[in-house]
Design a protein around this motif. Structure first.
Motif, PDB file in Angstrom:
ATOM      1  N   LYS A   1       0.851  -1.193   0.000  1.00  8.80           N
ATOM      2  CA  LYS A   1       0.000   0.000   0.000  1.00  8.80           C
ATOM      3  C   LYS A   1       0.885   1.240   0.000  1.00  8.80           C
ATOM      4  O   LYS A   1       1.848   1.316   0.753  1.00  8.80           O
ATOM      5  CB  LYS A   1      -0.892   0.019   1.244  1.00  8.80           C
ATOM      6  CG  LYS A   1      -1.998  -1.006   1.220  1.00  8.80           C
ATOM      7  CD  LYS A   1      -2.858  -0.896   2.462  1.00  8.80           C
ATOM      8  CE  LYS A   1      -4.120  -0.169   2.072  1.00  8.80           C
ATOM      9  NZ  LYS A   1      -5.126  -0.131   3.119  1.00  8.80           N
ATOM     10  N   THR A   2       0.538   2.201  -0.864  1.00  6.34           N
ATOM     11  CA  THR A   2       1.274   3.472  -0.910  1.00  6.34           C
ATOM     12  C   THR A   2       0.347   4.651  -0.635  1.00  6.34           C
ATOM     13  O   THR A   2       0.787   5.788  -0.610  1.00  6.34           O
ATOM     14  CB  THR A   2       1.950   3.659  -2.278  1.00  6.34           C
ATOM     15  OG1 THR A   2       0.955   3.579  -3.308  1.00  6.34           O
ATOM     16  CG2 THR A   2       3.032   2.609  -2.501  1.00  6.34           C
TER      17      THR A   2
ATOM     18  N   THR B   1      -3.993   3.612  -3.416  1.00 11.30           N
ATOM     19  CA  THR B   1      -2.885   3.335  -4.328  1.00 11.30           C
ATOM     20  C   THR B   1      -2.005   2.233  -3.774  1.00 11.30           C
ATOM     21  O   THR B   1      -1.969   2.006  -2.560  1.00 11.30           O
ATOM     22  CB  THR B   1      -2.031   4.600  -4.572  1.00 11.30           C
ATOM     23  OG1 THR B   1      -1.538   5.068  -3.316  1.00 11.30           O
ATOM     24  CG2 THR B   1      -2.834   5.689  -5.258  1.00 11.30           C
ATOM     25  N   GLN B   2      -1.308   1.586  -4.678  1.00 14.64           N
ATOM     26  CA  GLN B   2      -0.429   0.495  -4.283  1.00 14.64           C
ATOM     27  C   GLN B   2       0.701   0.348  -5.276  1.00 14.64           C
ATOM     28  O   GLN B   2       0.634   0.854  -6.386  1.00 14.64           O
ATOM     29  CB  GLN B   2      -1.214  -0.809  -4.167  1.00 14.64           C
ATOM     30  CG  GLN B   2      -1.930  -1.208  -5.440  1.00 14.64           C
ATOM     31  CD  GLN B   2      -2.933  -2.324  -5.213  1.00 14.64           C
ATOM     32  OE1 GLN B   2      -3.454  -2.497  -4.120  1.00 14.64           O
ATOM     33  NE2 GLN B   2      -3.215  -3.086  -6.252  1.00 14.64           N
ATOM     34  N   GLU B   3       1.739  -0.344  -4.853  1.00 14.40           N
ATOM     35  CA  GLU B   3       2.901  -0.621  -5.700  1.00 14.40           C
ATOM     36  C   GLU B   3       3.138  -2.131  -5.674  1.00 14.40           C
ATOM     37  O   GLU B   3       3.278  -2.729  -4.601  1.00 14.40           O
ATOM     38  CB  GLU B   3       4.132   0.109  -5.154  1.00 14.40           C
ATOM     39  CG  GLU B   3       5.396  -0.135  -5.895  1.00 14.40           C
ATOM     40  CD  GLU B   3       5.531   0.691  -7.160  1.00 14.40           C
ATOM     41  OE1 GLU B   3       6.345   0.323  -8.011  1.00 14.40           O
ATOM     42  OE2 GLU B   3       4.818   1.713  -7.294  1.00 14.40           O
TER      43      GLU B   3
END
Length: 154
Positions: free
Chosen positions: A60-61, A65-67
């Protein structure tokens, strides 16, 4: 009234003292050790661990959003040792954040349960997730970003 010899009293006192400190020295699970990037919190031991040469983890960013990071994955579950006080979740998160930012990393995400950290160390791009939703401890997932080694040819 029976008198207890002094040497037996001294031995009993020593055993009590050793027992009090031995509760903090519980061993890690067989074959487990800390990742070289970070140390563990005081009075913690590793209860489970796993290393996978190539895997994918979604970090999780942000709230939405996520990476997705592929590479070598290290995972360890840390549990407080018997007799020790469980650290607050916020203390676990802040300790890891401070350690990573001290070596030039950043905090990519934080909520009341998780923190996602990112650092480039040497030639390695490393992502770290600390999950405090484990009663009496925390889970650490570290991915060293790297390309897969191609083994199959067509």
């Amino acid at each position: 009234m029976t008198r207890i010899p002094a040497h037996l009293l001294l031995l009993a006192s020593a055993l009590v003292a050793l027992g009090a400190t031995a509760s903090f020295a519980q061993p890690d699970a067989a074959g487990c050790q800390d990742h070289p990037l970070v140390t563990r919190m005081d009075h913690m031991r590793i209860t489970t661990c796993k290393t996978v040469d190539f895997d994918k983890v979604v970090f999780k960013t942000g709230k939405a959003t996520q990476e997705t990071v592929e590479g070598k994955r290290f995972e360890a579950r840390y549990q407080v040792t018997t007799g020790a006080q469980v650290p607050a979740k916020l203390a676990i998160l802040r300790n890891h954040q401070a350690a990573i930012t001290a070596i030039g990393g950043t905090v990519a995400y934080e909520d009341e349960r998780y923190t996602t950290l990112h650092v480039t160390k040497g030639d390695k791009d490393v992502w770290v997730q600390v999950d405090t939703a484990w009663g009496g401890g925390y889970m650490l997932v570290i991915v060293e970003k790297q390309a897969m080694v191609q083994e199959v040819a067509a």
